[in-house]
Design a protein around this motif. Structure first.
Motif, mmCIF file in Angstrom:
data_model
loop_
_atom_site.group_PDB
_atom_site.id
_atom_site.type_symbol
_atom_site.label_atom_id
_atom_site.label_comp_id
_atom_site.label_asym_id
_atom_site.label_seq_id
_atom_site.Cartn_x
_atom_site.Cartn_y
_atom_site.Cartn_z
ATOM 1 N N LYS A 47 0.834 -1.209 0.000
ATOM 2 C CA LYS A 47 0.000 0.000 0.000
ATOM 3 C C LYS A 47 0.865 1.253 0.000
ATOM 4 C CE LYS A 47 -3.811 -2.084 2.575
ATOM 5 N NZ LYS A 47 -4.649 -1.984 3.786
ATOM 6 N N HIS A 48 0.347 2.262 -0.684
ATOM 7 C CA HIS A 48 0.947 3.594 -0.666
ATOM 8 C C HIS A 48 -0.073 4.494 0.018
ATOM 9 C CE1 HIS A 48 1.299 7.595 -2.862
ATOM 10 N NE2 HIS A 48 2.351 7.551 -2.062
ATOM 11 N N ASN A 49 0.259 4.988 1.200
ATOM 12 C CA ASN A 49 -0.675 5.810 1.981
ATOM 13 C C ASN A 49 -2.065 5.155 2.072
ATOM 14 O OD1 ASN A 49 1.278 7.725 2.453
ATOM 15 N ND2 ASN A 49 0.593 9.082 0.830
ATOM 16 N N ASP A 50 -2.125 3.891 2.427
ATOM 17 C CA ASP A 50 -3.360 3.120 2.609
ATOM 18 C C ASP A 50 -4.112 2.804 1.316
ATOM 19 O OD1 ASP A 50 -3.002 2.842 5.357
ATOM 20 O OD2 ASP A 50 -3.926 4.802 5.731
ATOM 21 N N LYS A 51 -3.530 3.081 0.163
ATOM 22 C CA LYS A 51 -4.138 2.709 -1.119
ATOM 23 C C LYS A 51 -3.361 1.515 -1.671
ATOM 24 C CE LYS A 51 -5.038 4.256 -5.799
ATOM 25 N NZ LYS A 51 -4.744 5.245 -6.818
ATOM 26 N N VAL A 52 -4.064 0.437 -1.998
ATOM 27 C CA VAL A 52 -3.407 -0.770 -2.500
ATOM 28 C C VAL A 52 -2.784 -0.496 -3.872
ATOM 29 C CG1 VAL A 52 -3.743 -3.164 -3.235
ATOM 30 C CG2 VAL A 52 -4.943 -2.303 -1.210
ATOM 31 N N VAL A 53 -1.486 -0.779 -3.993
ATOM 32 C CA VAL A 53 -0.779 -0.610 -5.265
ATOM 33 C C VAL A 53 -0.287 -1.944 -5.815
ATOM 34 C CG1 VAL A 53 -0.124 1.795 -4.903
ATOM 35 C CG2 VAL A 53 1.382 -0.022 -4.074
ATOM 36 N N LEU A 54 -0.326 -2.996 -4.980
ATOM 37 C CA LEU A 54 0.053 -4.331 -5.425
ATOM 38 C C LEU A 54 -0.680 -5.344 -4.567
ATOM 39 C CD1 LEU A 54 2.704 -6.040 -6.936
ATOM 40 C CD2 LEU A 54 2.910 -6.523 -4.516
#
Length: 103
Positions: free
Chosen positions: A50-57
């Motif tokens: 996650k990047h700042n609580d957003k799933v990126v992988l």
């Protein structure tokens, strides 16, 4: 809980590159010990970054992944100081989350 992951995350040309080394035995469950008994399977079956609580992988793994797996991925965006976290869960119920700040 497993050993800490080694995570590096850096911004380059508008993209964030993340490299992760996970310490895990990744036992398939098909090998046998010296006495001929099957060694129980023990492997990671889910990885989420996650990047700042957003799933990126998000990845689903199985027993065919090697011991101490290394993953590398990129995503667009990110500013210095943002957080990148990586979480894994294995088939025995163990899990670990580590995070780093972008540089």
């Amino acid at each position: 809980m497993g050993s800490p992951m080694k995570i590096r995350a850096a911004i380059k040309d508008g993209r964030t590159e993340v490299k992760v080394l996970i310490a895990h035995p990744m036992e398939t469950g098909f090998r046998k010990d010296p006495e001929g008994k099957t060694i129980p399977g023990h492997y990671i079956n889910e990885v989420v970054a996650k990047h700042n609580d957003k799933v990126v992988l998000s990845a689903v793994w199985g027993p065919a992944v090697s011991q101490n797996p290394f993953i590398q991925f990129q995503f667009v965006g990110g500013t210095p100081g943002d957080s990148v976290s990586v979480t894994w869960k294995d088939n025995q119920g163990d899990s670990r989350t580590d995070q780093v700040a972008l540089s």
